[in-house]
Design a protein around this motif. Structure first.
Motif, PDB file in Angstrom:
ATOM      1  N   ASN A 375      34.247  40.073  37.518  1.00  0.00           N
ATOM      2  CA  ASN A 375      33.960  38.892  36.700  1.00  0.00           C
ATOM      3  C   ASN A 375      33.000  37.919  37.371  1.00  0.00           C
ATOM      4  N   GLY A 376      32.413  38.300  38.480  1.00  0.00           N
ATOM      5  CA  GLY A 376      31.443  37.452  39.153  1.00  0.00           C
ATOM      6  C   GLY A 376      32.025  36.357  40.004  1.00  0.00           C
ATOM      7  N   LYS A 377      33.363  36.247  40.061  1.00  0.00           N
ATOM      8  CA  LYS A 377      33.960  35.164  40.838  1.00  0.00           C
ATOM      9  C   LYS A 377      33.935  35.462  42.337  1.00  0.00           C
ATOM     10  N   ARG A 378      33.943  36.745  42.690  1.00  0.00           N
ATOM     11  CA  ARG A 378      33.849  37.089  44.099  1.00  0.00           C
ATOM     12  C   ARG A 378      33.156  38.433  44.242  1.00  0.00           C
ATOM     13  N   HIS A 379      32.582  38.647  45.413  1.00  0.00           N
ATOM     14  CA  HIS A 379      31.853  39.877  45.663  1.00  0.00           C
ATOM     15  C   HIS A 379      32.837  41.021  45.906  1.00  0.00           C
ATOM     16  N   LEU A 380      32.591  42.136  45.236  1.00  0.00           N
ATOM     17  CA  LEU A 380      33.460  43.298  45.367  1.00  0.00           C
ATOM     18  C   LEU A 380      32.809  44.327  46.278  1.00  0.00           C
ATOM     19  N   SER A 381      33.636  44.986  47.068  1.00  0.00           N
ATOM     20  CA  SER A 381      33.149  46.091  47.890  1.00  0.00           C
ATOM     21  C   SER A 381      32.899  47.306  47.003  1.00  0.00           C
ATOM     22  N   ASP A 382      32.308  48.341  47.577  1.00  0.00           N
ATOM     23  CA  ASP A 382      32.042  49.550  46.793  1.00  0.00           C
ATOM     24  C   ASP A 382      33.331  50.175  46.275  1.00  0.00           C
ATOM     25  N   GLU A 383      34.371  50.155  47.119  1.00  0.00           N
ATOM     26  CA  GLU A 383      35.652  50.708  46.682  1.00  0.00           C
ATOM     27  C   GLU A 383      36.237  49.888  45.539  1.00  0.00           C
ATOM     28  N   GLU A 384      36.160  48.572  45.667  1.00  0.00           N
ATOM     29  CA  GLU A 384      36.682  47.702  44.604  1.00  0.00           C
ATOM     30  C   GLU A 384      35.873  47.862  43.322  1.00  0.00           C
ATOM     31  N   GLU A 385      34.557  48.055  43.454  1.00  0.00           N
ATOM     32  CA  GLU A 385      33.732  48.264  42.266  1.00  0.00           C
ATOM     33  C   GLU A 385      34.168  49.519  41.509  1.00  0.00           C
ATOM     34  N   GLU A 386      34.521  50.549  42.250  1.00  0.00           N
ATOM     35  CA  GLU A 386      34.956  51.789  41.624  1.00  0.00           C
ATOM     36  C   GLU A 386      36.243  51.581  40.821  1.00  0.00           C
ATOM     37  N   TYR A 387      37.206  50.877  41.426  1.00  0.00           N
ATOM     38  CA  TYR A 387      38.459  50.639  40.706  1.00  0.00           C
ATOM     39  C   TYR A 387      38.294  49.600  39.592  1.00  0.00           C
ATOM     40  N   ALA A 388      37.320  48.689  39.746  1.00  0.00           N
ATOM     41  CA  ALA A 388      37.078  47.701  38.687  1.00  0.00           C
ATOM     42  C   ALA A 388      36.530  48.371  37.430  1.00  0.00           C
ATOM     43  N   ARG A 389      35.847  49.519  37.585  1.00  0.00           N
ATOM     44  CA  ARG A 389      35.292  50.243  36.434  1.00  0.00           C
ATOM     45  C   ARG A 389      36.229  51.327  35.922  1.00  0.00           C
ATOM     46  N   SER A 390      37.288  51.615  36.639  1.00  0.00           N
ATOM     47  CA  SER A 390      38.185  52.711  36.258  1.00  0.00           C
ATOM     48  C   SER A 390      38.875  52.424  34.930  1.00  0.00           C
ATOM     49  N   GLY A 391      38.999  53.483  34.126  1.00  0.00           N
ATOM     50  CA  GLY A 391      39.689  53.315  32.845  1.00  0.00           C
ATOM     51  C   GLY A 391      41.171  53.058  32.990  1.00  0.00           C
ATOM     52  N   TRP A 392      41.756  53.385  34.146  1.00  0.00           N
ATOM     53  CA  TRP A 392      43.172  53.109  34.389  1.00  0.00           C
ATOM     54  C   TRP A 392      43.409  51.687  34.870  1.00  0.00           C
ATOM     55  N   ASN A 393      42.335  50.948  35.140  1.00  0.00           N
ATOM     56  CA  ASN A 393      42.457  49.515  35.417  1.00  0.00           C
ATOM     57  C   ASN A 393      42.924  48.848  34.122  1.00  0.00           C
ATOM     58  N   LEU A 394      44.019  48.129  34.160  1.00  0.00           N
ATOM     59  CA  LEU A 394      44.615  47.590  32.930  1.00  0.00           C
ATOM     60  C   LEU A 394      43.751  46.518  32.281  1.00  0.00           C
ATOM     61  N   ASN A 395      42.754  46.003  32.990  1.00  0.00           N
ATOM     62  CA  ASN A 395      41.799  45.093  32.363  1.00  0.00           C
ATOM     63  C   ASN A 395      40.747  45.856  31.569  1.00  0.00           C
ATOM     64  N   VAL A 396      40.575  47.141  31.884  1.00  0.00           N
ATOM     65  CA  VAL A 396      39.536  47.952  31.250  1.00  0.00           C
ATOM     66  C   VAL A 396      40.097  48.799  30.116  1.00  0.00           C
ATOM     67  N   MET A 397      41.319  49.304  30.262  1.00  0.00           N
ATOM     68  CA  MET A 397      41.860  50.256  29.289  1.00  0.00           C
ATOM     69  C   MET A 397      41.874  49.718  27.856  1.00  0.00           C
ATOM     70  N   PRO A 398      42.277  48.476  27.580  1.00  0.00           N
ATOM     71  CA  PRO A 398      42.302  48.017  26.181  1.00  0.00           C
ATOM     72  C   PRO A 398      40.931  47.972  25.537  1.00  0.00           C
ATOM     73  N   VAL A 399      39.858  47.885  26.330  1.00  0.00           N
ATOM     74  CA  VAL A 399      38.519  47.736  25.762  1.00  0.00           C
ATOM     75  C   VAL A 399      37.666  48.978  25.985  1.00  0.00           C
TER      76      VAL A 399
END
Length: 1275
Positions: A375-399
Motif C-alpha cells: 500500500n505504499g506505506k512502507r518499503h517491502l523486501s523482495d520476499e514480502e513483495e512475493e507474499y503481498a501479491r500471493s492469491g492466498w494473501n487474505l487482502n488479495v483473495m477477495p479481489v
C-alpha cells in the motif's frame, strides 16, 4: 441424554457425560502447482469439502509469509466473554434463575438453592418437568414426585420426591403462581413506562454473575414492612380506605395487615396467594409491585467491551498466565483434548462463572494486516513483495479476477477487508453463517491451535430447528439470535438430534475454509493471532440469490445489493473470467425472468429511470422487507421518503393508485441486451482455441499470431496450456528478430559471442514460422574469425572493431578502458564543478558501474554512490508519504523534513514539491487572515475557494477545519432557505426568486400607469356624463382584465406552451397574460370552502385571483418564516448573496405591510369593511331573493354556480378614485413580492367588491373545475 454435569468439579466428570469429539473434517495438502491458483484449487476440492461445511488446507512447507503487523503499535480492546452465558441451554437456565432470584429479592427474601444428594437442585429443570407432568396440583394429586426425582437423575428409594415437593412449594410455586397472574389483586396494575432495566442486579448464589457489584445506594424499601397498631404520632388526617386489604376489602386484623414498601397498599398475610405464615423481615413488595418490577424489559444479550486496552505482548502475558494457572501446568504441555473437554464443561456449568477476553473483529485497514500489503506505506523486501501479491494473501483473495467481490467498489469490512482475531484459551466464536452466505477463509498466523466445528449447508435449517426447539425462550425474545454470533450449543446435543457436525484443530500456518451457508463455531486453545475474510466464487451466485430471498423473509438488511452486483458484472462481460461469465449469464437469466414477471402488472404506471447505485443504501431499502433495491422499486409521489420492492407493491401506502409510479434502473430491453452480451462472452473461448491450434500447426504469419494473443488478452481467457504455448512461440520470435537485427546492423553497443550466435541460428531454424533474417544470420556464422593473441592487443582491438563478433581478449581490454572512463565520470558528477545531481543520475551511474569490470576503485566508488542513493531515496520516500498520506502532517513537521533534506547534495523532486506545498500553505494562511480580519464578514465564494485550496494541500491546518464548519453552516442555511422558497423542480435559483423580476416589474407598472391615466379621464367624464357610466364601467373592467379572450387571434401565442388561444383561457392577475386551463393550475373557485357548499358566499369572496408561474416563481412563504431564516442568518460569520437578497426582500415586505395596514385602517376602508359584515343573513331564502342583485347566492355545488353567474351584479361598494388608485398600487406591489401577507387578500377582496363581477373569469374557472371532476371520475 445429558452431555454435561452442572454440578461436577473442574476437570472431573462422569464417563458417560464427557464430551465426545465429532469426526474430523477433510484436510487438504496442495502441491506447489495446485497452490499457485487459490480459487481454482478451492473449486477443485469443493465437491468433497462442502459436504462437511468446513475444511482445512495445509500450504506447502516453503509457503511461510512473514508477520507484517507492527507489534509495538498494535493496540486493541477485547470483548468479555462469560462462558456459561454462551451456551444456549445454560443461558436459559441462568435467565430463569435470574428472574426467580429477583422475584424473591423484591419480597425481602434471598434465593438459596438447596443441595440434594451433594449437588445443587436444578430449579429450571424441576419447574419444566413439573409443568410437563401437568402442574403442581396434578403432580401432588397423582403422587408423581418420585417420577420427577427420577427424571432429574436422582436415585430411587431415598424419599427425594418429598424433598423436591417441599422445595418446589417453597421456592418455585409462588413464582409460578405469580407468572400465571393468580397472585395479583383484582385491580388494573400500573403500566411500566420506562425502558431502563436494573443493570446492577446480581442474582443470589451465582458468584461473579455480572462482575459488577450492586450499588450501595440501591434499595427497594422506603419504610417499615408492617403497619404498627400505634399510629397516634402520625400527623394529618388519615384516610380510612388506605388501611383496608386490597384483596378482601376489609380493614380488620391489623396485626396481619402488611404495608407494601412500593405502592403503600395493604394486604392480609392470609389473603396472599400463597398465604404467608409470618410477616417478612425487611422491605416487602405486594404482588402488583412485583409484577411491575419483573415485567421490565430485559436487556438483549451481547458481548461487552473490556475496559483495558492491550498490546499483543500484554495480552499474551495475560493469556498465558491465565491458562497456566487454570490447568496448573505450562501452556505448551496442556493437551488439546483436555482443553476441549473443559471448555464444553464450563459453558454448560451454572455454578462456575469463568470469564475470558477475545480480541475479535479487529479492522485490518485500521490496525494493519498480518500479511504484507503493498500500500505504499512502507518499503517491502523482495520476499514480502512475493507474499503481498500471493492469491492466498487474505487482502488479495477477495479481489482476485475470478472472485465476484472484486466487482464491488466499496471496501466492506470483514468481507473484502480482513478482520483480525487475537484469542486466549476458551475464547470462542459462536454458531453463525457468513453474510450473504458467502465463503470465508481463516489463516492462523501464529500461536496455539484454534478448534473449529462445522455443519454442512444441507443441514443448516436442521440446526436452526434444533436450537429453536431446545431453547424457545431465547428465540422468542431474539428471533434473529443466530445472526448475533452470541450463542453456542454443544455439538454432541446437535448430533443427538440428527445434525452432522465435524471438527478440526487449526494450527499455525494453516487455512480453514467455510463454505456457503455452512454453520461454524469454535474456540481458541490459547494465545494466538488469526485473520479472516470472505470471498465469493462463480458457483456462489445462486446461493447468494437464495440468501437475499431468505433475508427478505426475515426482513434483514443486506450488506450489498445482489442484483446490483450481477448487473455490474453483466454490463462489462469482456472483463469477466470465462467461468464467471457463464455463471453470471445463468444468474442474470433468472433475474431478468423474475423482473419481467414483476413488472408485468405495472406496465401501465408512470415510470422514471433512477440510478439506484448513486443512492445511499438506507434511501433505497424496501420499507417492508428491508431489501436493497436496484433493478426497480415502487414509489409514491405523496410519500417521497418511502419505497418498496416489487414483491411488496401492495404494502407501500394507502394513497390512491394513480400516485404510485415505478422507479427502474434498466428497461427490459436493456436487460435482454446485457444477457445477450454475456452469452457471446461465455461461448467465445471455443472459437479462439480452434484458430490457435490451426495457426501453430501451419506456418502462419507473425501478425496472425499477435492478433490471437491480443484477443486472448482482451477477452481475458484463462491461462491454459494453449495460451502458454502461443506466448512462448511469440516470445522466441521477438527475441530472434531483435538479436538478428543487432547482429546484421554491426552494432558496437553489444556484439554476440560465438556461442550466442550458434544458439540464435538453432532457435530460428526450429520456429513454426518463416524467419526472413535466417539466411543472413547463417552467412554471418560462416564469416566468423578466430580469437587474436594477447601480444597483439592494439592491433587486435583495431581489427576486432571490424568483426561482427567479439573476441574474449577484446572484451578484457575494453573493460580496462571502461573502468577509467566510469571512474572519471563519477568524479566529475560528484565534484564541486559537476551539474545538479538527481536520483536518475545516481541510478544511471550505479547501473553503468555494474557493467564495468570490478576492481577495488570501482567497488569503493559504488559503495559511496549506494550510500548517497539510499539516503536520498529515504528522504524522497518520506516526502512522498507526506504528499500522499491521508494522515496530513502539521506545518512545523513538514518544515523540519524539508530543512533536513536540503542538506543532501541531491536534487529531490518530492522534497521540492513538498517545499512548494509549504509555500502555498503559508500563503493560504495569510490570505485567510486577511479575509477574516477585514471590516465585513467574508463572502461564501471566497471561503469556498480557500477550502478547496486547503483540502488539496498535504498539510494539517486547524484553520481549515474551522473554515469547513463555517462553509457547511452556510450551505445548510442556503439549503433550508431553498426548501422554504423554491418549488419542486423549480427552474429558478434561490437568488432569482428573492430578487424582483425586472421585466415583470416594468411590464406591470407600465400597465398600471396606463390604467391610472384612463381612470383620470374616466373620472372627469363621470362628472359631466353620468348617463354613460355603464359603458365606462365595462371599459374599465375590460382594461383591468387586459382585454377579453375573444379578442385574441389564432395567430397569437399564449400560455407557457406558446400555443394558440383555445377555450377556457384565464388571465394572470399580475402580468395580464392569458393561459390555458390544462397547462397551469387555476385557483379553486371557492378556496378551502369547496367541501362545505351549503354556506352562502358572495362573489367577491370567490377566489378568481390567478398568478401564473412566471409571476409566482416561489412558494411565497409567510413573513414569520422568513424572519426565522433571517435570525439564523445573523448567526453565520459568512456573507451570502442569497442572505442579502433575503434582507432586501424582508425590508420591502415589512415596508409594504406597514403601508397596507395604514391604507386599510383609513375611515373610508373601515366603513366599507363594516358594510360587508352588515349584509343581511343569506340563509333565509326570501332574504336571498331580495339581495340577489348585489351578488349573493346560496351554494349547493360548484356546478350549480354556472347558471347563477349571469345573475351576479355589482359593484357592491364604491371607492373614491384616490383610494382605488392607492389600493391598486399596493396590490400590484404586494403581488410582485415573493412573500405571503394577509393584507394582500384583504385589498383584493375590497377591489373585487368595488368592481363589476368578472363573468368570463367565473365561467372559465367553473368549466375548468367541471372538466377536472369529469376526468377524475373517468380514471
Amino acid at each position: 441424554q445429558n452431555y454435561f454435569s452442572p454440578c461436577s468439579s473442574p476437570g472431573v466428570g462422569k464417563l458417560g457425560e464427557e464430551f465426545v469429539p465429532p469426526p474430523e473434517c477433510p484436510v487438504f495438502e496442495p502441491s506447489l502447482e495446485e497452490f499457485a491458483d487459490p480459487l481454482g484449487y478451492i473449486a477443485k476440492i469443493r465437491p468433497i469439502a462442502e459436504k462437511s461445511g468446513i475444511c482445512k488446507i495445509r500450504p506447502p512447507p516453503d509457503w511461510q509469509p512473514p508477520f507484517a503487523v507492527e507489534v509495538d503499535n498494535f493496540r486493541f480492546t477485547p470483548r468479555i466473554q462469560r462462558l456459561n452465558e454462551l451456551e444456549a441451554e445454560t443461558r436459559v437456565k441462568l435467565n430463569y434463575l435470574d428472574r426467580i432470584a429477583k422475584f424473591w429479592e423484591i419480597q425481602a427474601s434471598s434465593l438459596k438453592i438447596p443441595n440434594i444428594e451433594r449437588r445443587s437442585l436444578d430449579l429450571f429443570s424441576l419447574a419444566k418437568i413439573v409443568t410437563d407432568e401437568g402442574g403442581f396440583e396434578a403432580v401432588c394429586k397423582e403422587r408423581h414426585w418420585a417420577r420427577v426425582a427420577q427424571k432429574l437423575g436422582y436415585p430411587p428409594g431415598k424419599n427425594i420426591g418429598s424433598l423436591l415437593r417441599s422445595h418446589y412449594e417453597r421456592i418455585v410455586y409462588p413464582f409460578e403462581l405469580f407468572q400465571s397472574g393468580a397472585s395479583l389483586p383484582p385491580c388494573k396494575p400500573r403500566l411500566y413506562d420506562s425502558d431502563e432495566i436494573d443493570r446492577e442486579y446480581k442474582p443470589h448464589s451465582i458468584p461473579l454473575r455480572q462482575s459488577v457489584p450492586p450499588s450501595k445506594m440501591s434499595s427497594y424499601g422506603r419504610r417499615a414492612n408492617r403497619l404498627k397498631p400505634e399510629v397516634s404520632d402520625i400527623s394529618g388526617p388519615v384516610c380510612v380506605d388506605s388501611f383496608v386489604c386490597r384483596m378482601c376489602g376489609r380493614g380488620d386484623e391489623d396485626e396481619k395487615l402488611l404495608l407494601c414498601d412500593g405502592c403503600e397498599d395493604n394486604y392480609h398475610t392470609f389473603c396472599l396467594i400463597p398465604p404467608l405464615s409470618d410477616p417478612p423481615k425487611g422491605n416487602w413488595r405486594c404482588p402488583k409491585c412485583i409484577a411491575e418490577e419483573c415485567k421490565k424489559p430485559t436487556e438483549v444479550f451481547g458481548f461487552e467491551q473490556a475496559t483495558r486496552e492491550y498490546t499483543l505482548q500484554s495480552f499474551g502475558e495475560m493469556a498465558d498466565t491465565f491458562k497456566a494457572d487454570y490447568f496448573n501446568m505450562p501452556v505448551h504441555m496442556v493437551p488439546t483434548e483436555l482443553v476441549e473437554r473443559e471448555f464444553w464443561r464450563l459453558v454448560s456449568s451454572i455454578e462456575e462463572d469463568v470469564t475470558v477476553e477475545y480480541g475479535a473483529d479487529i479492522h485490518s485497514k485500521e490496525f494493519g494486516s498480518g500479511f504484507p500489503v503493498n500500500n505504499g506505506k512502507r518499503h517491502l523486501s523482495d520476499e514480502e513483495e512475493e507474499y503481498a501479491r500471493s492469491g492466498w494473501n487474505l487482502n488479495v483473495m477477495p479481489v482476485l479476477e475470478q472472485s465476484v467481490l472484486c466487482h464491488i467498489n466499496a471496501d466492506i469490512s470483514g468481507m473484502k477487508v480482513p478482520w483480525l482475531y487475537v484469542g486466549m484459551v476458551f475464547s470462542a466464536f459462536c454458531w453463525h453463517i457468513e453474510d450473504h452466505w458467502s465463503y470465508s477463509i481463516n489463516y492462523l498466523h501464529w500461536g496455539e491451535p484454534k478448534t473449529w466445528y462445522g455443519v454442512p449447508s444441507s443441514s443448516a435449517e436442521k440446526l436452526e430447528e434444533v436450537m429453536k426447539k431446545l431453547t424457545p425462550e431465547l428465540f422468542e425474545f431474539q428471533p434473529d439470535l443466530l445472526h448475533q454470533l452470541v450463542t453456542i450449543m454443544n455439538p454432541n446435543i446437535l448430533m443427538s438430534h440428527g445434525v452432522p457436525v465435524v471438527r478440526t484443530n487449526q494450527c499455525a500456518g494453516e487455512f480453514v475454509i467455510t463454505f456457503p451457508r455452512a454453520y461454524h463455531s469454535g474456540f481458541n486453545q490459547g494465545y494466538n493471532f488469526a485473520e479472516a475474510v470472505n470471498f465469493c466464487t462463480a458457483d456462489w451466485l445462486p446461493t447468494g440469490r437464495s440468501c437475499i430471498e431468505h433475508y427478505r423473509w426475515l426482513r434483514r438488511y443486506c450488506v450489498f445489493s445482489h442484483e446490483e452486483l450481477t448487473c455490474k458484472m453483466a454490463a462489462c462481460p469482456e472483463k469477466l473470467d470465462l467461468n464467471l461469465a457463464a455463471a453470471t449469464h445463468r444468474e442474470m437469466f433468472i433475474i431478468v425472468q423474475e423482473e419481467r414477471k414483476l413488472r408485468k402488472s405495472l406496465l401501465e404506471r408512470e415510470a422514471e429511470r433512477e440510478a439506484f447505485e448513486l443512492l445511499p443504501d438506507d434511501e433505497r431499502q424496501c420499507d417492508k422487507c428491508k431489501t436493497t433495491c436496484f433493478l426497480s422499486a415502487l414509489a409514491c409521489s405523496n410519500c417521497q421518503e418511502r419505497l418498496v420492492c416489487l414483491y411488496h407493491s401492495q404494502d407501500l401506502c394507502s394513497c390512491p393508485s394513480e400516485k404510485l409510479y415505478l422507479r427502474y434502473r434498466y428497461t427490459l430491453d436493456e436487460l435482454l441486451a446485457m444477457l445477450h452480451r454475456l452469452k457471446v462472452r461465455a461461448e467465445s473461448f471455443d472459437s479462439w482455441a480452434n484458430r490457435v491450434k490451426e495457426a501453430l500447426e501451419q506456418e502462419e504469419d507473425i501478425k496472425d499470431l499477435e492478433v490471437l494473443k491480443g484477443e486472448a488478452a482482451d477477452k481475458k481467457f484463462p491461462n491454459n496450456e494453449l495460451l502458454q504455448r502461443l506466448n512462448t512461440v511469440l516470445a522466441d520470435i521477438h527475441k530472434c528478430e531483435s538479436s538478428s537485427t543487432e547482429l546484421l546492423s554491426n552494432s558496437e553497443s553489444r556484439r554476440m559471442s560465438l556461442e550466442e550466435l550458434r544458439t540464435l541460428v538453432d532457435t530460428m531454424q526450429n520456429l513454426p514460422c518463416v524467419m526472413k533474417q535466417l539466411e543472413e544470420v547463417q552467412g554471418e556464422w560462416k564469416q566468423d574469425s578466430p580469437i587474436p593473441a594477447a601480444a597483439e592487443i592494439q592491433a587486435l582491438l583495431e581489427e576486432g572493431a571490424s568483426l561482427p563478433v567479439v573476441a574474449p581478449a577484446c572484451e578484457l581490454l575494453s573493460g580496462l578502458q571502461e573502468q577509467g572512463r566510469w571512474l572519471g565520470e563519477v568524479r566529475r558528477t560528484l565534484g564541486p564543478e559537476g551539474s545538479e545531481v538527481t536520483l536518475d543520475v545516481l541510478r544511471n551511474l550505479m547501473e553503468s558501474g555494474c557493467n564495468v569490470p570490478q576492481s577495488v576503485s570501482v567497488e569503493t566508488a559504488m559503495a559511496e554512490l549506494q550510500e548517497l542513493l539510499t539516503i536520498a531515496e529515504r528522504w524522497e520516500e518520506k516526502a512522498q508519504i507526506c504528499l500522499e498520506d491521508r494522515q496530513k502532517h502539521h506545518l512545523s513537521t513538514l518544515e523540519a523534513i524539508v530543512n533536513e533534506a536540503q542538506l543532501i547534495p541531491v536534487q529531490l523532486p518530492n522534497i521540492l514539491s513538498l517545499q512548494a506545498c509549504l509555500s502555498r500553505a503559508r500563503a493560504w494562511v495569510t490570505d485567510l487572515e486577511e479575509i477574516q480580519n477585514g471590516e465585513h464578514y467574508p463572502c461564501l465564494d471566497d471561503l469556498e475557494g480557500l477550502v478547496a485550496i486547503g483540502r488539496d494541500l498535504p498539510v494539517n491546518m486547524e484553520e481549515l477545519k474551522q473554515l469547513e464548519l463555517q462553509v457547511a453552516s452556510a450551505h445548510s442555511w442556503r439549503e433550508k432557505a431553498s426548501k422554504t422558497f423554491l418549488k419542486k423542480n423549480s427552474q429558478h435559483s434561490l437568488l432569482e426568486v428573492k430578487r424582483p423580476s425586472t421585466l415583470l416589474t416594468l411590464k406591470c407598472y407600465s400597465r398600471f400607469l396606463t390604467r391610472n391615466h384612463y381612470l383620470d379621464l374616466h373620472d372627469h367624464t363621470e362628472r359631466t356624463q353620468s348617463d354613460s357610466m355603464e359603458t365606462d364601467n365595462s371599459d374599465s373592467t375590460l382594461l383591468q382584465n387586459g382585454g377579453s379572450a375573444s379578442s385574441l387571434t389564432s395567430s397569437q401565442s399564449v400560455c407557457v406552451c406558446n400555443g394558440p388561444p383555445r377555450p377556457l383561457l384565464h388571465l394572470c392577475h399580475l402580468c395580464k397574460d392569458w393561459f390555458h386551463g390544462g397547462c397551469v393550475p387555476f385557483p379553486a373557485l371557492l378556496g378551502s370552502l369547496e367541501t362545505n357548499l351549503t354556506k352562502p358566499l358572495c362573489w367577491w369572496d370567490w377566489n378568481t385571483r390567478f398568478l401564473c408561474p412566471r409571476c409566482q416563481r416561489s412558494r411565497r412563504p409567510r413573513l414569520e418564516t422568513i424572519l426565522a431564516l433571517l435570525v439564523a442568518l445573523q448567526k453565520l460569520p459568512v456573507r451570502l448573496p442569497e442572505g442579502e437578497a433575503l434582507q432586501c426582500l424582508t425590508e420591502r415586505a415589512i415596508n409594504w405591510q406597514g403601508r397596507a395596514k395604514q391604507a386599510l385602517d383609513t375611515p373610508e376602508v373601515q366603513r366599507l369593511l363594516q358594510s360587508f359584515t352588515d349584509l343581511p343573513d343569506m340563509s333565509n331564502r326570501a332574504v336571498f331573493n331580495n339581495f340577489s342583485p348585489i351578488g349573493c347566492c346560496l351554494l349547493s355545488g360548484v356546478e350549480s354556480l354556472l347558471s347563477l353567474v349571469p345573475c351576479l351584479k355589482g359593484p357592491v361598494i364604491e371607492l373614491t378614485t384616490s383610494t382605488r388608485a392607492q389600493l391598486e398600487e399596493l396590490q400590484l406591489e404586494g403581488d410582485l413580492l415573493e412573500v405571503m401577507l394577509d393584507q394582500t387578500h384583504g385589498i383584493y377582496r375590497i377591489l373585487q367588491a368595488a368592481s363589476q363581477p368578472p363573468h368570463d373569469a367565473l365561467r372559465t374557472l367553473i368549466q375548468v373545475r367541471e372538466e377536472s371532476l369529469t376526468i377524475r371520475l373517468i380514471l
